[in-house]
Design a protein around this motif. Structure first.
Motif, short mmCIF file in Angstrom:
data_model
loop_
_atom_site.label_atom_id
_atom_site.label_comp_id
_atom_site.label_asym_id
_atom_site.label_seq_id
_atom_site.Cartn_x
_atom_site.Cartn_y
_atom_site.Cartn_z
N LEU A 65 61.43 21.03 13.65
CA LEU A 65 61.79 20.91 15.06
C LEU A 65 60.67 20.24 15.86
O LEU A 65 60.92 19.65 16.92
N ALA A 101 58.61 12.25 18.32
CA ALA A 101 59.58 11.19 18.60
C ALA A 101 59.61 10.87 20.10
O ALA A 101 59.65 9.70 20.50
N SER A 102 59.55 11.92 20.92
CA SER A 102 59.57 11.73 22.38
C SER A 102 58.32 11.02 22.86
O SER A 102 58.37 10.13 23.71
N GLY A 111 57.65 12.91 13.25
CA GLY A 111 58.78 12.48 14.06
C GLY A 111 58.55 11.15 14.75
O GLY A 111 59.45 10.62 15.41
N ASN A 139 59.17 17.66 14.97
CA ASN A 139 59.35 16.20 14.85
C ASN A 139 59.80 15.59 16.17
O ASN A 139 59.42 14.47 16.53
N GLU A 140 60.62 16.34 16.91
CA GLU A 140 61.18 15.83 18.16
C GLU A 140 60.10 15.58 19.20
O GLU A 140 60.23 14.69 20.05
#
Length: 503
Positions: free
Chosen positions: A369, A375-376, A283, A371-372
């Protein structure tokens, strides 16, 4: 829960065993190699561990000194499994990796052949003259319907070995001492004890119908045996009862009791391990969204202590976020897969084995899920903070796996814990796991009951090859109980009495 980033500086150092390399007199052209050992005139036993996992395909060459029982690395050739060629027309697809790469017997065989040949060339060895034994294993089980379907994959690995020039006799146990290479024959005890399925004095768990209860059982067996050998270098007595955890892409490992002369497997680990941090980094935008993994980043970046101190709250928050998606529990009887791994929990229960699994959603379906989380971390912080978070995520997985085993009375203050695999031994994971084991309060001296090692599976291949050919070291035993003596005499008594060994 506190991260305590200074704990690894102020507290005891974790026991980490790394394989030392052995320099050889090269038989083929290998610039830069130092000439120190001539295998043809020494007591070294050369074994190739050939393994194709979801992330990497490896050939690791080891040489065990049969006088001391210590194993050295000769070469480690590693390729990415995602680079296996696509199926050709007319080839039958028999499985796939966790990421969906389709596999055929022919494509796997070609990759194995290439990897095996490259490893020997790099070490200055020849397959026909110097190699004593090959052990094959796989962690690719996502495309299989049943635990015992892994047999097809093992055959594909054998194809590659044979095409590379490995004699078939170097992949099966010797029937007697006369079948062994004269150079190593004197170290064999085949005239006293025979191979009865126990590797480093641990019996494998088998279902009531004779099928394996988890598809990557052999990997767990090899990792356990490999940690036993690695612990010799670290000064830790890793003998029964033990708990081994292999954090490869998929999770494997086993828990044993203190049976004598053979311990029984009373617990098994299965499901997801390295696939979890891989999903987080996918992510971040720094790796391929489908086939990328942590290895694509760690070869360029590594977190430091300053990163942990400055961002400890963010690291903890994101690790907790990831763990909200991770389930760790005893695998229910109605599941045929757990974390993409085919399992047979009913057979496990009938055989007195508790199956503990790590899962993200049902059969890994919620991995995207995660991945988030990556990304954060990249949006708000940086890559080093993300890598530090991965260390804590793995340490928390190890903690939950151990607590679940403790809840089910599988481990005690007598148990020694061994960790191997990329998602369990890299970065600050050993220090963090040691911290969490200490917080469990199970051991008076936690560091005496915990060891980390690289290449547990490859080391285990060397141990298995020795067990198959009764190449033991009674003065420096791998088997038996913690603090105990060699089990050779007890094995002879058991086998000579004609008793059936029950698993």
């Amino acid at each position: 829960m506190q991260l305590k980033p200074l704990s690894r500086l102020l507290g005891p150092k974790p026991h980490i065993s790394e394989s030392p390399y052995l320099s050889l007199i090269p038989k083929t052209s290998s610039p830069g190699m130092s000439a120190k050992v001539d295998l043809s005139t020494t007591s070294y036993y050369v074994v190739a561990s050939v393994e194709m996992g979801n992330t990497t395909t490896k050939c690791i060459l080891t040489a065990t000194n049969l006088e001391t029982g210590k194993t050295y690395l000769l070469n480690k050739t590693v390729k990415m499994s995602r680079d296996v060629r696509p199926p050709k027309e007319g080839e039958k697809v028999f499985g796939k990796t966790l990421d969906g790469k389709k596999l055929t017997r022919e494509s796997v065989g070609e990759l194995v052949k290439q990897t095996l040949e490259e490893a020997h060339n790099a070490a200055g060895l020849t397959i026909k003259e110097d190699l004593n034994f090959v052990v094959r294993s796989t962690g690719v089980v996502a495309g299989f319907a049943r635990p015992d379907d892994v047999g097809t994959f093992i055959l594909a690995l054998a194809d590659g070995c044979i095409k590379a020039g490995v004699p078939p006799k170097n992949m099966t146990p010797a029937m007697n001492k006369e079948n062994l290479n004269p150079r190593i024959r004197k170290f064999s005890y085949l005239d006293k004890v025979f191979f009865d399925g126990a590797v480093a004095s641990v019996l494998p768990p088998m279902g009531s119908t004779g099928v394996e209860i988890v598809a990557n059982e052999m990997e767990g067996e090899l990792a356990t045996a490999g940690i036993k050998e690695a612990a010799k270098w670290a000064g830790v007595d890793f003998r029964n009862p033990v708990c081994s955890i292999d954090f490869g892409t998929t999770l494997k490992g086993r828990i044993t009791n203190d049976g004598f002369p053979y311990a029984k497997t009373i617990g098994n680990y299965c499901g997801l391990a390295g696939a979890i941090p891989d999903a987080i980094v996918r992510g971040s935008g720094l790796v391929d969204r489908k086939f990328g993994n942590v290895l694509d980043i760690t070869k360029h970046e590594k977190p430091g202590l300053l990163t942990e101190i400055l961002n400890d709250r963010a690291i903890e928050e994101h690790a907790k976020w990831a763990h909200e998606l991770i389930q760790i529990e005893v695998v229910p009887d109605d599941r045929n897969w757990w974390g993409t791994v085919p399992v047979n929990p009913r057979a496990a229960r009938n055989n007195g084995v508790i199956l503990i699994g790590c899962e993200v959603g049902e059969n890994g379906k919620d991995l995207p899920l995660l991945n988030e989380v990556g990304a954060s971390l990249i949006k708000k912080y940086n890559v080093n903070t993300m890598l530090a978070t991965l260390d804590l995520v793995s340490a928390m997985i190890a903690e939950r796996l151990l607590k679940k085993a403790l809840e089910n009375n599988l481990i005690s203050s007598k148990t020694t814990i061994g960790i191997t695999g990329r998602a369990g031994i890299t970065g600050d994971k050993p220090a963090l796991i040691l911290q969490k084991v200490a917080e469990m309060g199970l051991f008076e001296n936690p560091n005496d009951h915990l060891v980390f090692c690289d290449d547990g599976l490859a080391r285990g291949a060397a141990v298995m090859a020795r067990c198959m050919n009764s190449l033991g070291t009674p003065k420096n035993p791998l088997g038996g109980q913690r603090g105990g003596k060699c089990i050779m005499g007890a094995r002879m008594k058991l086998q000579n009495a004609g008793k059936k060994v029950e698993s």
